[in-house]
Design a protein around this motif. Structure first.
Motif, PDB file in Angstrom:
ATOM      1  N   GLN A   1      -2.524   2.219   1.468  1.00 33.01           N
ATOM      2  CA  GLN A   1      -3.816   2.026   1.061  1.00 33.01           C
ATOM      3  C   GLN A   1      -4.707   2.979   1.975  1.00 33.01           C
ATOM      4  O   GLN A   1      -5.912   3.140   1.707  1.00 33.01           O
ATOM      5  CB  GLN A   1      -4.316   0.535   0.930  1.00 33.01           C
ATOM      6  CG  GLN A   1      -3.658  -0.071  -0.155  1.00 33.01           C
ATOM      7  CD  GLN A   1      -3.793  -1.452  -0.431  1.00 33.01           C
ATOM      8  OE1 GLN A   1      -4.638  -1.856   0.684  1.00 33.01           O
ATOM      9  NE2 GLN A   1      -3.484  -2.070  -1.484  1.00 33.01           N
ATOM     10  N   LEU A   2      -4.270   2.971   3.207  1.00 35.94           N
ATOM     11  CA  LEU A   2      -5.007   3.752   4.218  1.00 35.94           C
ATOM     12  C   LEU A   2      -4.061   4.865   4.515  1.00 35.94           C
ATOM     13  O   LEU A   2      -2.896   4.825   4.693  1.00 35.94           O
ATOM     14  CB  LEU A   2      -5.118   2.713   5.456  1.00 35.94           C
ATOM     15  CG  LEU A   2      -6.036   1.597   5.331  1.00 35.94           C
ATOM     16  CD1 LEU A   2      -6.201   0.557   6.485  1.00 35.94           C
ATOM     17  CD2 LEU A   2      -7.592   1.894   4.836  1.00 35.94           C
ATOM     18  N   PRO A   3      -4.627   6.043   5.413  1.00 34.64           N
ATOM     19  CA  PRO A   3      -3.955   7.099   5.827  1.00 34.64           C
ATOM     20  C   PRO A   3      -3.104   6.887   7.147  1.00 34.64           C
ATOM     21  O   PRO A   3      -3.744   7.418   8.071  1.00 34.64           O
ATOM     22  CB  PRO A   3      -4.953   8.287   5.903  1.00 34.64           C
ATOM     23  CG  PRO A   3      -6.197   7.541   6.108  1.00 34.64           C
ATOM     24  CD  PRO A   3      -6.096   6.380   5.493  1.00 34.64           C
ATOM     25  N   VAL A   4      -2.273   5.969   6.858  1.00 35.80           N
ATOM     26  CA  VAL A   4      -1.224   5.718   8.122  1.00 35.80           C
ATOM     27  C   VAL A   4       0.093   6.051   7.866  1.00 35.80           C
ATOM     28  O   VAL A   4       0.500   5.714   6.954  1.00 35.80           O
ATOM     29  CB  VAL A   4      -1.562   4.159   8.358  1.00 35.80           C
ATOM     30  CG1 VAL A   4      -0.414   3.603   9.549  1.00 35.80           C
ATOM     31  CG2 VAL A   4      -2.737   3.714   8.825  1.00 35.80           C
ATOM     32  N   CYS A   5       0.824   6.663   8.966  1.00 39.00           N
ATOM     33  CA  CYS A   5       2.274   7.059   8.639  1.00 39.00           C
ATOM     34  C   CYS A   5       2.895   6.531   9.852  1.00 39.00           C
ATOM     35  O   CYS A   5       2.413   6.500  11.026  1.00 39.00           O
ATOM     36  CB  CYS A   5       2.467   8.248   8.151  1.00 39.00           C
ATOM     37  SG  CYS A   5       2.143   9.441   9.425  1.00 39.00           S
ATOM     38  N   ALA A   6       4.324   6.267   9.955  1.00 38.61           N
ATOM     39  CA  ALA A   6       5.091   5.990  10.981  1.00 38.61           C
ATOM     40  C   ALA A   6       5.713   7.230  11.576  1.00 38.61           C
ATOM     41  O   ALA A   6       6.251   8.051  10.669  1.00 38.61           O
ATOM     42  CB  ALA A   6       6.202   4.896  10.797  1.00 38.61           C
ATOM     43  N   GLN A   7       5.729   7.342  13.054  1.00 41.32           N
ATOM     44  CA  GLN A   7       6.253   8.612  13.476  1.00 41.32           C
ATOM     45  C   GLN A   7       7.603   8.254  13.423  1.00 41.32           C
ATOM     46  O   GLN A   7       8.463   9.366  13.455  1.00 41.32           O
ATOM     47  CB  GLN A   7       5.648   8.797  14.812  1.00 41.32           C
ATOM     48  CG  GLN A   7       4.433   9.473  15.049  1.00 41.32           C
ATOM     49  CD  GLN A   7       3.300   8.465  14.432  1.00 41.32           C
ATOM     50  OE1 GLN A   7       3.317   7.543  14.801  1.00 41.32           O
ATOM     51  NE2 GLN A   7       2.250   9.125  13.758  1.00 41.32           N
ATOM     52  N   HIS A   8       8.305   6.887  13.649  1.00 47.56           N
ATOM     53  CA  HIS A   8       9.516   6.692  13.599  1.00 47.56           C
ATOM     54  C   HIS A   8       9.681   5.600  12.663  1.00 47.56           C
ATOM     55  O   HIS A   8       9.100   4.551  12.663  1.00 47.56           O
ATOM     56  CB  HIS A   8      10.119   6.103  14.903  1.00 47.56           C
ATOM     57  CG  HIS A   8       9.548   7.169  16.200  1.00 47.56           C
ATOM     58  ND1 HIS A   8      10.154   8.459  16.304  1.00 47.56           N
ATOM     59  CD2 HIS A   8       8.308   7.185  16.897  1.00 47.56           C
ATOM     60  CE1 HIS A   8       9.477   9.156  17.301  1.00 47.56           C
ATOM     61  NE2 HIS A   8       8.575   8.412  17.620  1.00 47.56           N
ATOM     62  N   ALA A   9      10.910   5.682  11.843  1.00 48.28           N
ATOM     63  CA  ALA A   9      11.075   4.595  10.823  1.00 48.28           C
ATOM     64  C   ALA A   9      12.834   4.463  10.774  1.00 48.28           C
ATOM     65  O   ALA A   9      13.361   5.507  10.607  1.00 48.28           O
ATOM     66  CB  ALA A   9      10.709   4.905   9.505  1.00 48.28           C
ATOM     67  N   GLY A  10      13.355   3.264  10.837  1.00 49.60           N
ATOM     68  CA  GLY A  10      14.576   2.870  10.573  1.00 49.60           C
ATOM     69  C   GLY A  10      15.093   3.343   9.222  1.00 49.60           C
ATOM     70  O   GLY A  10      16.200   3.992   8.993  1.00 49.60           O
ATOM     71  N   ALA A  11      14.177   3.249   8.264  1.00 51.71           N
ATOM     72  CA  ALA A  11      14.411   3.456   6.763  1.00 51.71           C
ATOM     73  C   ALA A  11      13.215   3.509   5.968  1.00 51.71           C
ATOM     74  O   ALA A  11      12.073   3.151   6.258  1.00 51.71           O
ATOM     75  CB  ALA A  11      15.419   2.277   6.036  1.00 51.71           C
TER      76      ALA A  11
END
Length: 166
Positions: free
Chosen positions: A128-138
Motif C-alpha cells: 500500500q506504500l512505496p516500500v521495498c525490501a533490499q534483501h528478502a529470503g523469499a
C-alpha cells in the motif's frame, strides 16, 4: 495451497545474502515480534560489532488510534548511536509497507542514520506504500484476506503459517 518455504532455511539464505553488504559501520534493528526473532538469527550469523537493536512500533502505527496497544507491548531498545550508522532494518513479512514506515519514523527519533536497508524473511504481495525490501529470503503471493505469520515454537524454531479464509 502451495507448501510454504522453511523459515529456518530462509534465515540461512538471508544471512548469506546479507554478508557481502555488511560494513564496519553496520548495525541491525529488528521489529517486534517476528522481525526481532529473525534479527536475532541474522545478527548472530553476521557477527555484527554493535549489539542488536529492537523496535516496538506500536505508538508509530498509523492505525494506533483505532487499534490501541497490543496485549503484550514490548520496549524499543537501541543500544548504539543511530547517527551515521548503516542500519539493517529486519522484519519477518513485508506486506503493506506500513510497519516499515512506522519503524523508520521511530528510528529517526533516535538520530539520522547514514542509510537504512530493509531485510525481510518474506516479501509478499499487497503493498500500500512505496516500500521495498533490499534483501528478502523469499517472495510469495498470498491470497487476499490471508495473513502470513511467523511462529516460534518452545524450542525457538521458526515456521511460517497462513491464516484466514481462502
Amino acid at each position: 495451497m502451495a507448501r510454504l518455504p522453511d523459515a529456518e532455511q530462509l534465515c540461512e539464505r538471508l544471512a548469506r545474502a546479507l554478508k557481502p553488504h555488511v560494513k564496519p559501520s553496520s548495525a541491525m534493528v529488528g521489529i517486534h515480534t517476528g522481525g526481532a526473532w529473525v534479527a536475532e538469527r541474522l545478527h548472530a550469523a553476521l557477527q555484527l560489532r554493535e549489539p542488536l537493536g529492537l523496535l516496538d512500533i506500536a505508538f508509530y502505527r498509523d492505525d494506533y488510534a483505532k487499534q490501541g496497544l497490543a496485549k503484550d507491548p514490548k520496549r524499543s531498545k537501541i543500544p548504539f548511536a543511530v547517527e551515521g550508522k548503516d542500519l539493517l532494518l529486519v522484519d519477518d513479512v513485508l506486506y503493506t509497507g506500513r510497519t516499515v514506515r512506522a519503524a523508520m519514523n521511530e528510528l529517526f527519533d533516535y538520530g539520522r542514520p547514514a542509510s537504512i536497508a530493509l531485510a525481510v524473511l518474506v516479501e509478499r504481495d499487497g503493498r500500500q506504500l512505496p516500500v521495498c525490501a533490499q534483501h528478502a529470503g523469499a517472495k510469495l503471493e498470498v491470497g487476499a484476506g490471508m495473513r502470513l505469520r511467523l511462529r516460534r515454537d518452545g524450542k525457538g524454531r521458526l515456521s511460517l503459517e497462513i491464516e484466514g479464509d481462502a
